[in-house]
Design an enzyme around this catalytic site. Structure first.
Site, short mmCIF file in Angstrom:
data_model
loop_
_atom_site.label_atom_id
_atom_site.label_comp_id
_atom_site.label_asym_id
_atom_site.label_seq_id
_atom_site.Cartn_x
_atom_site.Cartn_y
_atom_site.Cartn_z
N HIS A 233 2.46 -12.60 9.81
CA HIS A 233 1.27 -12.46 8.97
C HIS A 233 1.50 -13.20 7.79
O HIS A 233 2.36 -13.79 7.38
CB HIS A 233 1.42 -10.83 8.32
CG HIS A 233 0.49 -10.56 7.69
ND1 HIS A 233 0.16 -10.66 6.18
CD2 HIS A 233 -1.03 -10.01 8.26
CE1 HIS A 233 -0.93 -10.06 5.92
NE2 HIS A 233 -1.76 -10.01 7.09
N HIS B 77 7.61 -7.46 6.70
CA HIS B 77 7.60 -6.04 6.47
C HIS B 77 6.55 -5.17 7.54
O HIS B 77 5.52 -5.93 7.69
CB HIS B 77 7.64 -5.39 5.19
CG HIS B 77 6.25 -5.82 4.42
ND1 HIS B 77 5.94 -7.02 4.07
CD2 HIS B 77 5.31 -5.23 4.46
CE1 HIS B 77 4.81 -7.03 3.72
NE2 HIS B 77 4.06 -5.88 3.75
N ASP C 147 1.48 4.29 2.04
CA ASP C 147 2.65 3.46 2.37
C ASP C 147 4.08 4.00 2.35
O ASP C 147 4.69 3.41 2.14
CB ASP C 147 2.57 2.18 1.84
CG ASP C 147 1.36 1.44 2.22
OD1 ASP C 147 0.42 1.95 2.90
OD2 ASP C 147 1.27 0.51 2.02
N CYS D 67 0.07 -1.40 -3.64
CA CYS D 67 -0.71 -0.63 -2.87
C CYS D 67 -1.45 0.75 -3.43
O CYS D 67 -2.60 1.06 -3.26
CB CYS D 67 -0.26 -0.32 -1.42
SG CYS D 67 -0.06 -1.85 -0.61
N ASP E 227 0.86 0.37 6.22
CA ASP E 227 0.87 -0.89 5.99
C ASP E 227 1.36 -1.31 7.50
O ASP E 227 2.31 -0.93 8.12
CB ASP E 227 1.80 -1.43 5.07
CG ASP E 227 1.44 -2.65 4.19
OD1 ASP E 227 0.24 -2.94 4.17
OD2 ASP E 227 2.57 -3.54 4.22
N LYS F 160 -3.77 -0.65 7.57
CA LYS F 160 -4.30 -1.75 6.70
C LYS F 160 -3.32 -2.89 6.88
O LYS F 160 -1.84 -2.93 7.04
CB LYS F 160 -4.53 -1.49 5.50
CG LYS F 160 -3.28 -0.89 4.65
CD LYS F 160 -3.62 -0.33 3.27
CE LYS F 160 -2.31 -0.14 2.62
NZ LYS F 160 -1.54 -1.25 2.53
N HIS G 107 1.19 -4.76 9.80
CA HIS G 107 0.99 -6.15 9.84
C HIS G 107 1.30 -6.64 11.22
O HIS G 107 2.50 -6.37 12.02
CB HIS G 107 2.01 -7.04 8.82
CG HIS G 107 1.66 -6.58 7.52
ND1 HIS G 107 0.38 -6.45 6.98
CD2 HIS G 107 2.43 -6.44 6.46
CE1 HIS G 107 0.19 -6.45 5.77
NE2 HIS G 107 1.77 -5.99 5.50
C1 VGL Z 1 2.78 -3.18 -0.22
C2 VGL Z 1 3.51 -5.43 -0.81
C3 VGL Z 1 3.22 -5.66 0.48
C4 VGL Z 1 2.75 -1.90 -0.96
C5 VGL Z 1 2.68 -3.84 0.90
O1 VGL Z 1 2.56 -0.93 0.09
O2 VGL Z 1 2.64 -1.56 -2.05
N1 VGL Z 1 3.30 -4.30 -1.16
N2 VGL Z 1 2.57 -4.91 1.27
ZN ZN Z 2 2.42 -5.47 3.29
#
Ligand code: VGL
Ligand code: ZN
Length: 210
Positions: free
Chosen positions: A59, A88, A15, A158, A53, A113, A55
């Protein structure tokens, strides 16, 4: 301890996207500082896998979809506690793109994901319901990849969850601490490092590669 990179090692970059970097919607403090460190590692590994990430708008992990709730509050979901986040990494948005300086060209796989509207997905292997799989474990086994080296954003969500799941899937797992940054909600960084150590994930630094 020094570590020699082997042909069947995989670097898994979690990410490294605009929304997790300064100026982004869910900025991780100093998040973009990982980019030069990770670029150096990408140049040395034969196998590089990226996660993104990804979404849909609205979401269920977004605080904005729960009237009266604020980002970073925790709520109870059917599959356990869930932190609510600012909107996000919305599919197709600039925030969801990889950091423009990340060396993505040699990556052999990008795992997206969090694309199911009702389930969040921190780990590269498994959604937060602990049931739905992303297919990454099967990919790694079929490709005969062995040791997994994790880096990226954020260490306490993550990256940490991915490394724990990688270890649970029986891969030797390493987390490259100086190639990660943390969100650090209520001590979550220290908590994640404790869990990683207890689970036999080796916490290392980029300087240990020879
Ligand atoms: C993440 C919070 C929500 C991450 C992703 O990449 O750590 N944290 N979505
Ligand atoms: Zn996320």
């Amino acid at each position: 301890m020094t570590i020699e990179i082997r042909p069947d090692d995989a670097l898994i970059v979690i990410d490294v996207q605009n929304d997790f970097c300064p100026g982004g919607a869910l900025a991780v403090p100093d998040g973009d500082a990982v980019v030069p460190v990770i670029n150096g590692l990408i140049g040395r590994f034969a196998h590089v896998i990226l996660t993104q990430d990804w979404h849909p708008a609205g979401h269920r992990s977004f605080a904005s979809t729960h009237p009266g709730r604020q980002p970073f509050e925790s709520i109870a979901w059917s599959y356990g506690p869930q932190t609510l986040w600012p909107d996000h990494c919305i599919q197709g948005s600039t925030g969801a793109e990889f950091h423009p300086d990340l060396r993505v060209d040699t990556a052999e796989l990008v795992i997206r994901k969090g694309f199911r509207g009702e389930i969040d997905s921190y780990s590269a292997f498994m959604e937060n319901d602990k049931t739905s799989r992303t297919g990454l474990a099967g990919y790694l086994r079929e490709r005969r990849l062995n040791r997994l080296f994790f880096c990226g954003l954020a260490l306490d969500f993550c990256v940490g969850w991915s490394a724990l799941d990688g270890r649970r899937e029986s891969f030797p797992a390493y987390l490259i601490e100086d190639a990660c940054r943390a969100i650090d909600l209520n001590g979550s960084r220290a908590g994640a490092l404790e869990q990683l150590q207890a689970a036999d994930v080796q916490v290392i630094t980029a300087g240990q590669f020879v």
